[in-house]
Design a protein around this motif. Structure first.
Motif, PDB file in Angstrom:
ATOM      1  N   ASN A  18     -57.394  17.755  62.213  1.00  0.00           N
ATOM      2  CA  ASN A  18     -56.654  17.454  60.739  1.00  0.00           C
ATOM      3  C   ASN A  18     -55.512  17.055  61.071  1.00  0.00           C
ATOM      4  OD1 ASN A  18     -55.780  17.914  58.231  1.00  0.00           O
ATOM      5  ND2 ASN A  18     -58.432  18.594  58.037  1.00  0.00           N
ATOM      6  N   ILE A  21     -52.855  18.668  58.152  1.00  0.00           N
ATOM      7  CA  ILE A  21     -52.933  19.793  57.997  1.00  0.00           C
ATOM      8  C   ILE A  21     -51.450  19.806  59.694  1.00  0.00           C
ATOM      9  CG2 ILE A  21     -53.051  22.133  58.729  1.00  0.00           C
ATOM     10  CD1 ILE A  21     -56.249  21.386  58.235  1.00  0.00           C
ATOM     11  N   ASP A  31     -48.791  24.603  54.952  1.00  0.00           N
ATOM     12  CA  ASP A  31     -50.348  23.887  55.484  1.00  0.00           C
ATOM     13  C   ASP A  31     -50.270  23.416  54.298  1.00  0.00           C
ATOM     14  OD1 ASP A  31     -52.548  23.667  55.316  1.00  0.00           O
ATOM     15  OD2 ASP A  31     -53.155  25.283  57.399  1.00  0.00           O
ATOM     16  N   ARG A  33     -53.072  22.130  52.263  1.00  0.00           N
ATOM     17  CA  ARG A  33     -54.496  23.063  51.719  1.00  0.00           C
ATOM     18  C   ARG A  33     -53.842  24.493  50.619  1.00  0.00           C
ATOM     19  NH1 ARG A  33     -58.067  25.123  57.467  1.00  0.00           N
ATOM     20  NH2 ARG A  33     -55.438  25.136  57.776  1.00  0.00           N
ATOM     21  N   GLU A  34     -51.920  24.744  50.828  1.00  0.00           N
ATOM     22  CA  GLU A  34     -51.501  26.088  50.239  1.00  0.00           C
ATOM     23  C   GLU A  34     -51.222  25.099  49.656  1.00  0.00           C
ATOM     24  OE1 GLU A  34     -49.313  27.693  53.295  1.00  0.00           O
ATOM     25  OE2 GLU A  34     -50.381  28.208  54.185  1.00  0.00           O
ATOM     26  N   GLY A  38     -55.276  22.213  47.140  1.00  0.00           N
ATOM     27  CA  GLY A  38     -56.104  22.301  48.380  1.00  0.00           C
ATOM     28  C   GLY A  38     -56.776  21.893  49.390  1.00  0.00           C
ATOM     29  N   ASN A  39     -56.911  20.636  49.143  1.00  0.00           N
ATOM     30  CA  ASN A  39     -57.425  19.763  49.662  1.00  0.00           C
ATOM     31  C   ASN A  39     -56.880  18.792  51.408  1.00  0.00           C
ATOM     32  OD1 ASN A  39     -59.809  18.017  50.555  1.00  0.00           O
ATOM     33  ND2 ASN A  39     -58.723  15.975  49.886  1.00  0.00           N
ATOM     34  N   ALA A  40     -57.259  19.035  52.157  1.00  0.00           N
ATOM     35  CA  ALA A  40     -56.659  18.750  53.311  1.00  0.00           C
ATOM     36  C   ALA A  40     -56.985  17.050  53.962  1.00  0.00           C
ATOM     37  CB  ALA A  40     -57.444  19.468  54.624  1.00  0.00           C
ATOM     38  N   ASN A  44     -54.029  14.521  48.328  1.00  0.00           N
ATOM     39  CA  ASN A  44     -53.035  15.926  48.299  1.00  0.00           C
ATOM     40  C   ASN A  44     -51.824  15.341  48.978  1.00  0.00           C
ATOM     41  OD1 ASN A  44     -52.631  18.270  47.238  1.00  0.00           O
ATOM     42  ND2 ASN A  44     -53.088  19.342  49.107  1.00  0.00           N
ATOM     43  N   LYS A 108     -62.322  24.766  57.630  1.00  0.00           N
ATOM     44  CA  LYS A 108     -62.004  24.107  55.668  1.00  0.00           C
ATOM     45  C   LYS A 108     -60.790  22.519  55.861  1.00  0.00           C
ATOM     46  CE  LYS A 108     -59.143  25.430  51.980  1.00  0.00           C
ATOM     47  NZ  LYS A 108     -58.423  26.315  51.203  1.00  0.00           N
ATOM     48  N   GLY A 110     -60.432  17.796  55.100  1.00  0.00           N
ATOM     49  CA  GLY A 110     -60.517  16.879  54.117  1.00  0.00           C
ATOM     50  C   GLY A 110     -62.301  16.518  53.158  1.00  0.00           C
TER      51      GLY A 110
END
Length: 214
Positions: A18, A21, A31, A33-34, A38-40, A44, A108, A110
């Motif tokens: 990914n 990330i 990260d 996702r934080e 929250g999507n990778a 985002n 976890k 995208g």
């Protein structure tokens, strides 16, 4: 059977790399996702890190799909008596699942849109371009990336029923219908990954992107 399983594993592992990330941690120190949704994924990254990082992420995610299909094609050409259409379809589905549920990042990832685009363009460039233009038009008109992505995902299976040319692999006597189930599976994966977006679109609360230079 062994070759198909190995191809699925290879494509899944490629998908599990990914880049959003990796890039967000290197460039911004967190990260992705934080942050934000929250999507990778690319959208985002655009909101949380910036245009440059988002562009690199988009290209890399598309290339994951491209590389996976190329490996499947190479394997199909080297190893005889394989169903090349099936091999390509396995690779396409596996790489998108890998992107969505990456083994290297806690499963976890995208939503699989960019990687699906790479897969689609390699599977059939004509259908890929039609879906891409269709998605872009909707995104420009509505400023909702999710609407363009979901609509293109739905369009893909429909086009396989009518288009029988420009497939990377299509054996004599076969029609584009052999890619229908494959296209439906990819569409389901993309739509499933956008389930929260679909709910927000129905409620009229979906996030919109800005095309301003700010």
């Amino acid at each position: 059977m062994v070759v198909y399983i190995i191809m699925a594993i290879i494509a899944y592992l490629i998908g599990s790399i990914n880049f959003s990330i990796i890039i967000s941690k290197k460039v911004a120190g967190f990260d992705v996702r934080e942050k934000g949704s929250g999507n990778a994924g690319t959208t985002n990254m655009l909101r949380s890190v910036g245009k440059g990082a988002a562009a690199i992420t988009l290209i890399c995610d598309i290339l994951k799909g491209v590389v996976s299909i190329l490996i499947a094609l190479l394997a199909g050409n080297i190893i005889k008596d394989l169903d090349k259409e099936l091999l390509i379809q396995i690779a396409g589905i596996a790489v998108v699942i890998g992107h969505t549920f990456p083994i290297f990042f806690g499963f976890k990832g995208g939503k699989g849109v960019a990687t699906s685009l790479g897969v689609l363009l390699m599977s059939n460039w004509q259908i890929g371009l039609i879906c891409l233009v269709f998605a872009l038009v909707l995104i420009v008109l509505t400023r909702m990336v999710s609407l363009g992505s979901c609509s293109a995902a739905i369009l893909f299976p429909v086009l396989t029923l009518f288009i029988n040319e420009h497939y990377m692999v299509l054996s004599d006597g076969k029609s584009g219908n052999v890619y229908f189930i494959y296209s439906v599976i990819l569409a389901i994966v993309v739509l499933y990954n956008h389930r929260s977006n679909i709910k927000r679109m129905m409620n009229g609360t979906e996030n919109r992107i800005s095309f301003s230079k700010k």
